[in-house]
Design a protein around this motif. Structure first.
Motif, PDB file in Angstrom:
ATOM      1  N   THR A 120      38.114 -14.908 -22.579  1.00  0.00           N
ATOM      2  CA  THR A 120      39.266 -15.386 -23.367  1.00  0.00           C
ATOM      3  C   THR A 120      40.594 -15.147 -22.681  1.00  0.00           C
ATOM      4  OG1 THR A 120      39.444 -13.266 -24.541  1.00  0.00           O
ATOM      5  CG2 THR A 120      38.037 -14.967 -25.542  1.00  0.00           C
ATOM      6  N   ASP A 140      43.657 -20.406 -16.056  1.00  0.00           N
ATOM      7  CA  ASP A 140      43.550 -20.767 -17.467  1.00  0.00           C
ATOM      8  C   ASP A 140      43.048 -22.209 -17.588  1.00  0.00           C
ATOM      9  OD1 ASP A 140      43.833 -21.227 -20.162  1.00  0.00           O
ATOM     10  OD2 ASP A 140      45.996 -20.905 -20.230  1.00  0.00           O
ATOM     11  N   VAL A 142      42.069 -23.434 -20.505  1.00  0.00           N
ATOM     12  CA  VAL A 142      42.262 -23.824 -21.904  1.00  0.00           C
ATOM     13  C   VAL A 142      43.664 -24.381 -22.130  1.00  0.00           C
ATOM     14  CG1 VAL A 142      42.236 -23.039 -24.306  1.00  0.00           C
ATOM     15  CG2 VAL A 142      40.561 -22.145 -22.676  1.00  0.00           C
ATOM     16  N   ASN A 143      44.666 -23.596 -21.760  1.00  0.00           N
ATOM     17  CA  ASN A 143      46.049 -23.986 -22.027  1.00  0.00           C
ATOM     18  C   ASN A 143      46.883 -24.213 -20.769  1.00  0.00           C
ATOM     19  OD1 ASN A 143      45.772 -23.762 -24.929  1.00  0.00           O
ATOM     20  ND2 ASN A 143      45.747 -21.539 -24.627  1.00  0.00           N
ATOM     21  N   GLN A 145      48.121 -22.079 -18.646  1.00  0.00           N
ATOM     22  CA  GLN A 145      49.163 -21.103 -18.354  1.00  0.00           C
ATOM     23  C   GLN A 145      48.913 -20.446 -16.991  1.00  0.00           C
ATOM     24  OE1 GLN A 145      51.871 -20.643 -20.524  1.00  0.00           O
ATOM     25  NE2 GLN A 145      50.917 -22.433 -21.497  1.00  0.00           N
ATOM     26  N   ASP A 151      44.976 -14.258 -25.937  1.00  0.00           N
ATOM     27  CA  ASP A 151      45.327 -14.439 -27.341  1.00  0.00           C
ATOM     28  C   ASP A 151      44.189 -14.117 -28.291  1.00  0.00           C
ATOM     29  OD1 ASP A 151      43.865 -16.607 -26.480  1.00  0.00           O
ATOM     30  OD2 ASP A 151      45.352 -18.120 -27.032  1.00  0.00           O
ATOM     31  N   LYS A 186      40.316 -17.764 -18.028  1.00  0.00           N
ATOM     32  CA  LYS A 186      40.298 -18.098 -19.447  1.00  0.00           C
ATOM     33  C   LYS A 186      39.575 -19.423 -19.670  1.00  0.00           C
ATOM     34  CE  LYS A 186      43.217 -18.679 -23.561  1.00  0.00           C
ATOM     35  NZ  LYS A 186      42.403 -17.768 -24.412  1.00  0.00           N
ATOM     36  N   ASP A 189      39.028 -20.100 -26.251  1.00  0.00           N
ATOM     37  CA  ASP A 189      40.314 -20.187 -26.931  1.00  0.00           C
ATOM     38  C   ASP A 189      40.619 -18.927 -27.737  1.00  0.00           C
ATOM     39  OD1 ASP A 189      38.790 -20.350 -29.265  1.00  0.00           O
ATOM     40  OD2 ASP A 189      39.016 -22.526 -29.443  1.00  0.00           O
ATOM     41  N   ASN A 190      41.669 -18.983 -28.547  1.00  0.00           N
ATOM     42  CA  ASN A 190      42.089 -17.794 -29.296  1.00  0.00           C
ATOM     43  C   ASN A 190      41.097 -17.399 -30.379  1.00  0.00           C
ATOM     44  OD1 ASN A 190      42.616 -19.967 -30.991  1.00  0.00           O
ATOM     45  ND2 ASN A 190      44.528 -19.119 -31.771  1.00  0.00           N
ATOM     46  N   ASN A 198      34.157 -26.126 -19.580  1.00  0.00           N
ATOM     47  CA  ASN A 198      35.205 -25.213 -19.112  1.00  0.00           C
ATOM     48  C   ASN A 198      34.608 -23.959 -18.493  1.00  0.00           C
ATOM     49  OD1 ASN A 198      37.447 -26.752 -19.667  1.00  0.00           O
ATOM     50  ND2 ASN A 198      37.833 -25.848 -21.667  1.00  0.00           N
TER      51      ASN A 198
END
Length: 405
Positions: A120, A140, A142-143, A145, A151, A186, A189-190, A198
């Motif tokens: 995560t 990352d 997922v997002n 970053q 998160d 990552k 997700d959160n 992924n």
């Protein structure tokens, strides 16, 4: 049309609505040279291609039933697999397995070994960045970053079991390999969930960057219920590729209990699969038992897993502030910097720390030798349990590499 082994795809093919798509991973034969999904089939306007994983000959995306039927007929398509959801599955524990003795008496701390924690994310916790920053990489999926964060908190907790140095607790809550390096990847997700594609991308990225970052271990404290043989599972195949590249892949067995099926990718017979033991918060081994939540049944292919088990119950490790786990479990917080959790995820982190000590003691060890030595040195219960004698014998065992291998 190729024979279908996955019930999800079989059921979806009954749907003729082009506006309804299924997320899938399309696995190609090694000889296929296609660079885009349109070279294999007629792509509908509603289809949503996402990734082309060239290294493992795979396409991913969301496709309607008509497109999937075309792909099943194509001679370059090996099989199609649902892009399923993957889920996130130390003071006493590190003493029980002998890590404290290995750190202090044998000088084994994981120094120079990098573990890729595919999870995560990773929070820059004091125990990982002081006195030097040992988070040597972050990616990352997922997002997107670029600065390390977590998160959810699961990945940070696992990373602490591997390599936390206890800087925020006067070394009281330290991980197994307190000088090992960590790479945070990552893919969840959160909420602790993510797509198979992924996770595969995270594994491929770790393989590609293994020399640059010194990655010797991949930690997968995650899993999903398998729907087919490991020979057709894209996640298992990605793990095998990492293993052949010289990376020890350490995966969680799952938390489905004694009657549950071993998760993917842990059901792959090649990689190292870890179950959880309950050390009952004591240092001695005489009262240790398998954790009641750990998956222990044979795999869908009939293999016996897990390969080893280590403590996974009530593991106190790093807390990621303002993360989902920190907010959902205030009763499990131990001061401002730590959190106590249980699961094969935690056990997998501890096992990755043990592997880091082994590789520091004997850098030439291959993944196969690491797995054999761990299983040979375990105290076999049900499931097998890695005890104090394992880690304290690592130095003598590994220094004789040439005569043993």
């Amino acid at each position: 049309m190729k024979s279908l082994t996955d019930p999800i795809i079989s059921s979806f093919l009954k749907n003729n609505d082009h506006n309804v798509q299924l997320p899938v991973v399309i696995v190609l034969h090694d000889s296929c040279g296609a660079d885009h999904i349109s070279q294999l089939c007629t792509v509908q306007d509603s289809d949503q291609p996402t990734h082309h994983l060239r290294e493992v000959k795979q396409f991913t995306g969301r496709f309607c039933a008509g497109t999937i039927r075309q792909l099943l007929e194509h001679p370059d398509v090996k099989h199609i697999h649902p892009d399923y959801q993957v889920r996130a599955n130390l003071n006493v524990a590190t003493t029980t397995i002998g890590a404290k003795q290995a750190n202090q008496n044998l000088g084994l701390t994981g120094k120079g070994i990098t573990v890729s924690v595919i999870d995560t994310g990773i929070y820059p916790h004091y125990d990982l960045i002081y006195p030097t920053n040992r988070i040597v990489g972050f990616r990352d999926f997922v997002n997107g970053q670029t600065v390390p964060y977590d998160d959810n908190g699961h990945g940070t907790h696992v990373a602490g079991a591997i390599a936390g140095n206890g800087a925020a607790s006067s070394q009281y809550y330290s991980g197994v390999a307190p000088e090992a390096n960590i790479v945070g990847v990552k893919v969840l997700d959160n909420q602790g969930n993510g797509l198979l594609s992924n996770v595969i991308a995270g594994i491929n990225w770790s393989i590609e960057n293994r020399l640059r970052l010194g990655i010797r271990i991949i930690n997968l404290s995650l899993g999903a219920t398998p729907t087919t043989s490991y020979t057709q599972d894209p996640l298992a195949l990605a793990c095998e590729r990492a293993w052949r590249a010289g990376i020890v892949v350490v995966a969680a067995a799952g938390n489905s209990g004694p009657s549950g099926t071993i998760d993917t990718p842990g059901y792959d017979p090649i990689i190292l699969t870890v179950g959880a033991a309950n050390d009952r918060n004591t240092i001695g081994l005489q009262d240790d038992v398998p954790a009641d939540y750990t998956s222990t049944k044979p795999t869908v292919d009939g293999f016996i897993k897990p390969d080893i088990a280590v403590p996974g119950t009530d593991i106190t490790s790093l807390l990621s502030p303002n993360s989902l786990l920190a907010n959902q479990h205030p009763e499990s917080r131990v001061g401002p910097h730590y959190l106590t959790l249980s699961g094969t995820s935690m056990a997998t982190g501890i096992a990755s720390g043990i592997v880091a000590l082994m590789l520091q003691a004997s850098p030439p060890y291959t993944p196969d030798i690491v797995k054999v030595r761990l299983m040979e040195s375990s105290k076999f219960l049900t499931p097998p349990f890695v005890g104090y004698s394992l880690v304290t014998s690592l130095f003598n065992m590994t220094r004789n590499y040439n005569s043993l291998s």
